[in-house]
Design a protein around this motif. Structure first.
Motif, short mmCIF file in Angstrom:
data_model
loop_
_atom_site.label_atom_id
_atom_site.label_comp_id
_atom_site.label_asym_id
_atom_site.label_seq_id
_atom_site.Cartn_x
_atom_site.Cartn_y
_atom_site.Cartn_z
N GLY A 77 -30.86 -5.36 46.60
CA GLY A 77 -32.12 -5.70 46.05
C GLY A 77 -32.91 -4.50 45.46
N LYS A 78 -32.63 -3.18 45.91
CA LYS A 78 -33.20 -2.21 45.09
C LYS A 78 -32.69 -1.87 43.88
CE LYS A 78 -34.49 0.32 49.29
NZ LYS A 78 -34.29 1.48 50.39
N GLN A 79 -31.34 -2.03 43.56
CA GLN A 79 -30.98 -1.97 42.18
C GLN A 79 -30.89 -3.02 41.56
OE1 GLN A 79 -30.56 1.81 42.77
NE2 GLN A 79 -28.77 1.21 41.29
N GLY A 80 -31.34 -4.48 41.72
CA GLY A 80 -31.50 -5.34 40.91
C GLY A 80 -30.30 -6.08 40.82
N VAL A 81 -29.27 -5.76 41.66
CA VAL A 81 -28.03 -6.46 41.59
C VAL A 81 -28.19 -8.09 42.12
CG1 VAL A 81 -25.61 -6.60 42.41
CG2 VAL A 81 -26.98 -4.43 41.66
N VAL A 82 -29.06 -8.26 43.10
CA VAL A 82 -29.50 -9.55 43.55
C VAL A 82 -30.95 -9.90 42.92
CG1 VAL A 82 -27.65 -9.59 45.35
CG2 VAL A 82 -30.26 -8.85 45.71
N GLY A 83 -31.17 -11.22 43.21
CA GLY A 83 -32.44 -11.80 42.54
C GLY A 83 -32.67 -11.78 41.05
N ILE A 84 -31.29 -11.91 40.41
CA ILE A 84 -31.31 -11.98 39.00
C ILE A 84 -31.94 -13.13 38.26
CG2 ILE A 84 -29.62 -12.13 37.04
CD1 ILE A 84 -27.72 -10.21 38.70
N GLY A 101 -35.95 -12.55 36.78
CA GLY A 101 -36.34 -13.68 35.88
C GLY A 101 -35.35 -13.78 34.52
N GLN A 102 -34.12 -13.71 34.95
CA GLN A 102 -32.95 -13.77 34.01
C GLN A 102 -32.09 -14.98 34.10
OE1 GLN A 102 -31.53 -13.39 30.89
NE2 GLN A 102 -32.20 -11.44 31.00
N SER A 103 -32.06 -16.00 33.30
CA SER A 103 -31.34 -16.86 33.33
C SER A 103 -30.02 -16.76 32.73
CB SER A 103 -32.37 -18.26 32.64
OG SER A 103 -32.47 -17.89 31.21
N ASP A 104 -29.75 -15.66 32.05
CA ASP A 104 -28.52 -15.70 31.20
C ASP A 104 -27.50 -15.49 32.44
OD1 ASP A 104 -26.31 -14.94 29.73
OD2 ASP A 104 -27.56 -13.14 28.54
N TYR A 105 -26.60 -16.42 32.40
CA TYR A 105 -25.53 -16.24 33.38
C TYR A 105 -24.44 -15.06 33.47
CZ TYR A 105 -23.00 -17.58 37.67
OH TYR A 105 -22.35 -17.48 39.08
#
Length: 384
Positions: free
Chosen positions: A47-54, A64-68
């Motif tokens: 979560g801190k690194q932005g690896v989840v919640g993409i 907010g990234q819809s690019d799979y």
């Protein structure tokens, strides 16, 4: 053949994911396997690194990234170190439950769950499969009956990923008992709700670190506002989003198979037999050539399908093709690579051994190979 699938932005994100995997995942894999459970630390670090919640909206803590392609990178990097169980756990949050809430949920539901899912503080599961209903969702018997301002849920589920560790479950339940109607709805259940119970942590062939469990619902009461999406539209809601889930499985399949092949090329280069490296034997070179070609061709299809997914144009049929073909290929490649390792391939100290047992489920969950072929076959027949 050079691919232009990934951009510099994707490469920069890969460096972040790889650093996360090296720091938080690689050294813990054996412990998670032994303990049969993944603790919360990798979730919080991710979560801190932005690896989840993409894929979640920025206003709820996501990227907010819809690019799979960004999700594909996470899956490739986890596959590189054989983190199959963690990939499966993340996949439920990212590609299924979180996206369902983001796309179908009310503002209150999004605000309640998505920030925690983006930070790694909330782990989710989806409860579809039942003892008598697997790939055929029409066989679901778990019921939800409206009682004033509440739904009362009764039934049981099995083979539920994140079943032991989840904080919230999206439940597929029958809300219309009328004969001949699908009558399924999706309901959000917090796992602390009275009447909700976890059953056994199931003892699986592979993916030992992944907590797969039975779930039981005994007069579980949830507010009417916990309905996710439209009442009675549960089956369409699920079917419309299955292509993304199947692409998720397909991407891990190709990432894992490519990693296994890389390990095998290294092994056959260094392992000697009859006075020469094994890779100098024609049989070995032919096997490696065949597997590399199949993987390259499969990756090209997955890349094209992913761009269609990004554009909202991926069909259920093409997703089924991607899922069955890539997972069956993963199974073949892993088996063949184990054979090329000889006796060492059967030893769990070599990663190919765990990859072998972990890969077996890939052709089953998310829709079996046989169901995928039926979807494709029906489409062919309908076109006549």
């Amino acid at each position: 053949m050079k691919s232009t699938f990934y951009t510099e932005e994707h490469d920069a994100f890969r460096a972040i994911v790889r650093e996360f995997v090296e720091r938080e995942v690689k050294s813990n894999l054996a412990r998670w396997e032994d303990e049969r459970l993944i603790d919360r630390q990798p979730w919080l670090a991710a979560g801190k690194q932005g690896v989840v919640g993409i894929p979640f909206p920025e206003e709820y803590g996501g990227a907010g990234q819809s690019d799979y392609r960004f999700r594909a990178i996470v899956k490739e990097e986890l596959a590189r170190v054989n983190a199959t169980s963690l990939d499966g756990a993340f996949g439920i949050n990212e590609d299924i439950v979180g996206c369902y809430i983001a796309e179908l949920g009310t503002e209150e539901q999004k605000a309640r769950y998505l920030p925690g899912m983006s930070s790694g503080e909330i782990v989710s599961s989806i409860a579809m499969t039942e003892p008598g209903a697997g790939s055929d969702l029409r066989g679901i018997r778990t019921s939800a009956v409206r009682d004033g301002d509440e739904w009362v849920i009764n039934g049981s589920k099995t083979f539920i990923t994140n079943g032991i560790s989840s904080d919230v479950v999206v439940v597929a339940a029958r809300t219309d008992q009328t004969e001949g109607r699908s009558g399924l709805s999706l309901l959000i259940v917090d796992t602390g709700t009275p009447g909700f119970e976890r059953g056994r942590k199931l003892d699986k062939v592979g993916m030992h670190a992944q907590d797969t469990a039975e779930l039981f619902f005994d007069n579980v009461r949830v507010p009417a506002t916990n309905l996710l999406g439209t009442e009675g539209r549960g089956l369409p809601h699920l079917m419309e989003r299955l292509p993304r889930e199947r692409m998720s499985i397909a991407w891990y399949a190709i990432g894992s198979a490519e990693a296994v092949l890389d390990w095998t090329i290294d092994y056959t280069t260094n392992r000697r037999a009859y006075g020469a490296p094994i890779i100098d034997l024609q049989n070995t070179r032919f096997a490696l050539a065949e597997m590399q070609t199949e993987l390259d061709v499969t990756r090209a299809f997955l890349e094209a399908a992913t761009l269609n997914l990004n554009a909202g144009e991926l069909t259920a049929v093409d997703a089924a093709k991607a899922k069955w073909w890539s997972t069956e290929l993963q199974k073949r490649v892993t088996d063949r690579c184990l054979q090329l390792h000889g006796g060492y391939g059967y030893m769990m100290e070599y990663p190919v051994g765990r990859a072998f047992i972990d890969s077996r489920i890939q052709t089953i969950y998310g829709g079996t190979t046989e169901v995928m072929k039926e979807i494709i076959g029906r489409d062919i027949a309908a076109a006549r």
